[in-house]
Motif scaffolding. Sequence first.
Motif, PDB file in Angstrom:
ATOM      1  N   PHE A   1       0.635  -1.211  -0.051  1.00  0.00           N
ATOM      2  CA  PHE A   1       0.076  -0.001   0.107  1.00  0.00           C
ATOM      3  C   PHE A   1       0.797   1.258  -0.112  1.00  0.00           C
ATOM      4  CE2 PHE A   1      -4.346  -1.253   1.676  1.00  0.00           C
ATOM      5  CZ  PHE A   1      -4.505  -2.137   0.610  1.00  0.00           C
ATOM      6  N   ASN A   2       1.918   1.178   0.899  1.00  0.00           N
ATOM      7  CA  ASN A   2       2.907   2.468   0.868  1.00  0.00           C
ATOM      8  C   ASN A   2       3.420   2.662  -0.413  1.00  0.00           C
ATOM      9  OD1 ASN A   2       2.478   3.409   3.433  1.00  0.00           O
ATOM     10  ND2 ASN A   2       4.023   1.596   4.251  1.00  0.00           N
ATOM     11  N   VAL A   3       3.901   1.595  -1.332  1.00  0.00           N
ATOM     12  CA  VAL A   3       4.457   1.664  -2.659  1.00  0.00           C
ATOM     13  C   VAL A   3       3.458   2.313  -3.743  1.00  0.00           C
ATOM     14  CG1 VAL A   3       4.897   0.252  -4.716  1.00  0.00           C
ATOM     15  CG2 VAL A   3       6.051  -0.051  -2.448  1.00  0.00           C
ATOM     16  N   ILE A   4       2.244   1.872  -3.567  1.00  0.00           N
ATOM     17  CA  ILE A   4       1.045   2.181  -4.546  1.00  0.00           C
ATOM     18  C   ILE A   4       0.360   3.739  -4.148  1.00  0.00           C
ATOM     19  CG2 ILE A   4      -1.540   2.099  -4.977  1.00  0.00           C
ATOM     20  CD1 ILE A   4      -1.182  -0.928  -4.369  1.00  0.00           C
ATOM     21  N   ALA A   5       0.616   4.010  -2.865  1.00  0.00           N
ATOM     22  CA  ALA A   5       0.314   5.329  -2.455  1.00  0.00           C
ATOM     23  C   ALA A   5       1.485   6.538  -2.784  1.00  0.00           C
ATOM     24  CB  ALA A   5      -0.103   5.632  -1.123  1.00  0.00           C
ATOM     25  N   GLY A   6       2.817   5.836  -2.850  1.00  0.00           N
ATOM     26  CA  GLY A   6       3.791   6.814  -3.178  1.00  0.00           C
ATOM     27  C   GLY A   6       4.621   7.218  -1.900  1.00  0.00           C
ATOM     28  N   ASP A   7       4.469   6.416  -0.811  1.00  0.00           N
ATOM     29  CA  ASP A   7       5.143   6.674   0.377  1.00  0.00           C
ATOM     30  C   ASP A   7       6.581   5.954   0.550  1.00  0.00           C
ATOM     31  OD1 ASP A   7       2.920   8.291   1.541  1.00  0.00           O
ATOM     32  OD2 ASP A   7       2.222   6.291   2.518  1.00  0.00           O
ATOM     33  N   TYR A   8       6.698   4.983  -0.420  1.00  0.00           N
ATOM     34  CA  TYR A   8       8.098   4.380  -0.655  1.00  0.00           C
ATOM     35  C   TYR A   8       8.079   4.120  -2.191  1.00  0.00           C
ATOM     36  CZ  TYR A   8       7.551   2.423   4.157  1.00  0.00           C
ATOM     37  OH  TYR A   8       7.231   2.080   5.333  1.00  0.00           O
ATOM     38  N   LEU A   9       9.368   4.418  -2.702  1.00  0.00           N
ATOM     39  CA  LEU A   9       9.713   4.307  -3.987  1.00  0.00           C
ATOM     40  C   LEU A   9      10.366   2.680  -4.215  1.00  0.00           C
ATOM     41  CD1 LEU A   9      10.930   7.758  -5.612  1.00  0.00           C
ATOM     42  CD2 LEU A   9       8.676   6.715  -5.644  1.00  0.00           C
ATOM     43  N   THR A  10       9.813   1.990  -5.413  1.00  0.00           N
ATOM     44  CA  THR A  10      10.501   0.797  -5.439  1.00  0.00           C
ATOM     45  C   THR A  10      11.779   0.773  -5.998  1.00  0.00           C
ATOM     46  OG1 THR A  10       9.511   0.364  -7.628  1.00  0.00           O
ATOM     47  CG2 THR A  10       8.245  -0.361  -5.528  1.00  0.00           C
ATOM     48  N   ASP A  11      12.565  -0.402  -5.851  1.00  0.00           N
ATOM     49  CA  ASP A  11      14.130  -0.447  -6.365  1.00  0.00           C
ATOM     50  C   ASP A  11      13.753  -0.591  -7.798  1.00  0.00           C
ATOM     51  OD1 ASP A  11      15.058  -0.413  -3.761  1.00  0.00           O
ATOM     52  OD2 ASP A  11      14.764  -2.412  -3.329  1.00  0.00           O
ATOM     53  N   SER A  12      12.563  -1.148  -8.219  1.00  0.00           N
ATOM     54  CA  SER A  12      12.476  -1.747  -9.602  1.00  0.00           C
ATOM     55  C   SER A  12      11.034  -2.007  -9.780  1.00  0.00           C
ATOM     56  CB  SER A  12      13.336  -2.986 -10.167  1.00  0.00           C
ATOM     57  OG  SER A  12      12.987  -4.166  -9.532  1.00  0.00           O
ATOM     58  N   GLY A  13      10.536  -2.037 -11.014  1.00  0.00           N
ATOM     59  CA  GLY A  13       8.885  -2.484 -11.284  1.00  0.00           C
ATOM     60  C   GLY A  13       8.286  -1.023 -11.704  1.00  0.00           C
ATOM     61  N   SER A  14       6.946  -1.409 -12.037  1.00  0.00           N
ATOM     62  CA  SER A  14       6.184  -0.346 -12.434  1.00  0.00           C
ATOM     63  C   SER A  14       4.790  -0.252 -11.967  1.00  0.00           C
ATOM     64  CB  SER A  14       6.271  -0.014 -14.021  1.00  0.00           C
ATOM     65  OG  SER A  14       5.155  -1.296 -14.473  1.00  0.00           O
ATOM     66  N   ILE A  15       4.243   1.040 -11.679  1.00  0.00           N
ATOM     67  CA  ILE A  15       2.782   0.999 -11.192  1.00  0.00           C
ATOM     68  C   ILE A  15       2.227   1.967 -12.179  1.00  0.00           C
ATOM     69  CG2 ILE A  15       1.326   1.917  -9.387  1.00  0.00           C
ATOM     70  CD1 ILE A  15       3.860   1.718  -7.595  1.00  0.00           C
ATOM     71  N   VAL A  16       1.056   1.392 -12.742  1.00  0.00           N
ATOM     72  CA  VAL A  16       0.270   2.128 -13.740  1.00  0.00           C
ATOM     73  C   VAL A  16      -1.127   1.935 -13.148  1.00  0.00           C
ATOM     74  CG1 VAL A  16      -0.830   2.267 -15.965  1.00  0.00           C
ATOM     75  CG2 VAL A  16       1.635   1.443 -15.639  1.00  0.00           C
ATOM     76  N   LEU A  17      -1.865   3.415 -13.264  1.00  0.00           N
ATOM     77  CA  LEU A  17      -3.064   3.604 -12.811  1.00  0.00           C
ATOM     78  C   LEU A  17      -3.986   4.271 -13.776  1.00  0.00           C
ATOM     79  CD1 LEU A  17      -5.120   3.521 -10.251  1.00  0.00           C
ATOM     80  CD2 LEU A  17      -4.288   5.543  -9.447  1.00  0.00           C
ATOM     81  N   ASP A  18      -5.149   3.466 -14.175  1.00  0.00           N
ATOM     82  CA  ASP A  18      -5.985   4.145 -15.005  1.00  0.00           C
ATOM     83  C   ASP A  18      -5.179   4.765 -16.535  1.00  0.00           C
ATOM     84  OD1 ASP A  18      -8.342   4.739 -16.227  1.00  0.00           O
ATOM     85  OD2 ASP A  18      -8.532   6.600 -15.158  1.00  0.00           O
TER      86      ASP A  18
ATOM     87  N   ASP B   1       1.248   5.910 -15.965  1.00  0.00           N
ATOM     88  CA  ASP B   1       2.418   5.408 -14.998  1.00  0.00           C
ATOM     89  C   ASP B   1       2.677   6.356 -14.019  1.00  0.00           C
ATOM     90  OD1 ASP B   1       4.995   4.527 -14.134  1.00  0.00           O
ATOM     91  OD2 ASP B   1       5.668   3.946 -16.142  1.00  0.00           O
ATOM     92  N   ILE B   2       2.621   5.827 -12.689  1.00  0.00           N
ATOM     93  CA  ILE B   2       2.674   6.788 -11.563  1.00  0.00           C
ATOM     94  C   ILE B   2       3.928   6.283 -10.780  1.00  0.00           C
ATOM     95  CG2 ILE B   2       0.289   7.463 -11.438  1.00  0.00           C
ATOM     96  CD1 ILE B   2       0.088   5.476  -9.085  1.00  0.00           C
ATOM     97  N   THR B   3       4.607   5.255 -11.436  1.00  0.00           N
ATOM     98  CA  THR B   3       5.878   4.996 -10.643  1.00  0.00           C
ATOM     99  C   THR B   3       6.652   6.039  -9.659  1.00  0.00           C
ATOM    100  OG1 THR B   3       5.998   3.219 -12.154  1.00  0.00           O
ATOM    101  CG2 THR B   3       7.751   3.192 -10.811  1.00  0.00           C
ATOM    102  N   PHE B   4       6.999   7.056 -10.185  1.00  0.00           N
ATOM    103  CA  PHE B   4       7.830   8.009  -9.801  1.00  0.00           C
ATOM    104  C   PHE B   4       6.971   9.358  -9.329  1.00  0.00           C
ATOM    105  CE2 PHE B   4      10.458   5.458 -12.343  1.00  0.00           C
ATOM    106  CZ  PHE B   4      11.435   4.891 -11.500  1.00  0.00           C
ATOM    107  N   LYS B   5       5.470   9.041  -9.298  1.00  0.00           N
ATOM    108  CA  LYS B   5       4.893  10.259  -9.102  1.00  0.00           C
ATOM    109  C   LYS B   5       4.598  10.479  -7.412  1.00  0.00           C
ATOM    110  CE  LYS B   5       0.256  12.013 -10.584  1.00  0.00           C
ATOM    111  NZ  LYS B   5      -1.193  11.968 -11.076  1.00  0.00           N
ATOM    112  N   PRO B   6       5.396  11.697  -7.152  1.00  0.00           N
ATOM    113  CA  PRO B   6       5.173  12.036  -5.738  1.00  0.00           C
ATOM    114  C   PRO B   6       3.718  11.704  -5.071  1.00  0.00           C
ATOM    115  CG  PRO B   6       5.812  13.921  -7.051  1.00  0.00           C
ATOM    116  CD  PRO B   6       5.350  13.014  -7.731  1.00  0.00           C
TER     117      PRO B   6
END
Length: 261
Positions: A49-66, A69-74
């Motif tokens: 959840f912290n990764v999806i919400a942006g509280d943590y940034l992952t070491d690798s991988g991607s998050i796409v919402l609707d 790409d929000i992987t690096f979005k604050p």
Amino acid sequence: MLSLSDLKITFNPGTPDEKTALNGLSLEVKKGDFITIIGANGAGKSTLFNVIAGDYLTDSGSIVLDGEDITFKPSHKRSKTIGRIFQDPMRGSAPGMSIEENLALAAGHGGWLSAVSKADKKLFREKLAELGMGLEDRMSHPVGLLSGGQRQALTLLMATINPPKLLLLDEHTAALDPGTAEKVLNLTVKTVEEGKLTCLMITHNMQSALELGNRTVMMADGNIIYDVSGNERKNVTVQNLLEKFKEASGKALDNDRMLLT
């Protein structure tokens, strides 16, 4: 709707405290899915959840919402489209501000030191009345005076007053007494179903995980080890979940909090 691809995150790498919290996790969530997530302590649920919400940034991988790409979005920008409620009733609202001011801020229509319009006051009163906790008559009261259940119900309203693209519920009833927890959970189901929201809910209650929503996901060691929905899910029991956990992880589930619920 939500696409998580090969998410990896390790805390304290290269030290004796190194911990892999997410280990190549991937998940596809369809619009309107209401997914319950279960797993033992340390499985990676809250980290997810912290990764999806942006509280943590992952070491690798991607998050796409609707489609975005929000992987690096604050996190503060993600919060405009992602609602979240925590286990602690003290989080998610400003205790020194009134119920009305909290709702105004959540709705983006003013708030602290700003005038709240008559139309908004009317809307807030109507929405609060639907909660069934008498908060519509306490709109000028500080949120810090509310009980835990009242605060969680208010936080639910705040998180959904502008329908989010994704709602994250992080064991949001776990700190409440059983009767209040049931009431808040019923409000949650009503809100999600009526709003046709896409929702991920972490729960420690294995029976609820099978009864609520349309899909159940089990996590262990930073990954998804079981994902069930549809007709197959209807026939799954808590005992089946325990067996699946042992089969996939090679060990018995020893989380008393889950087993005794």
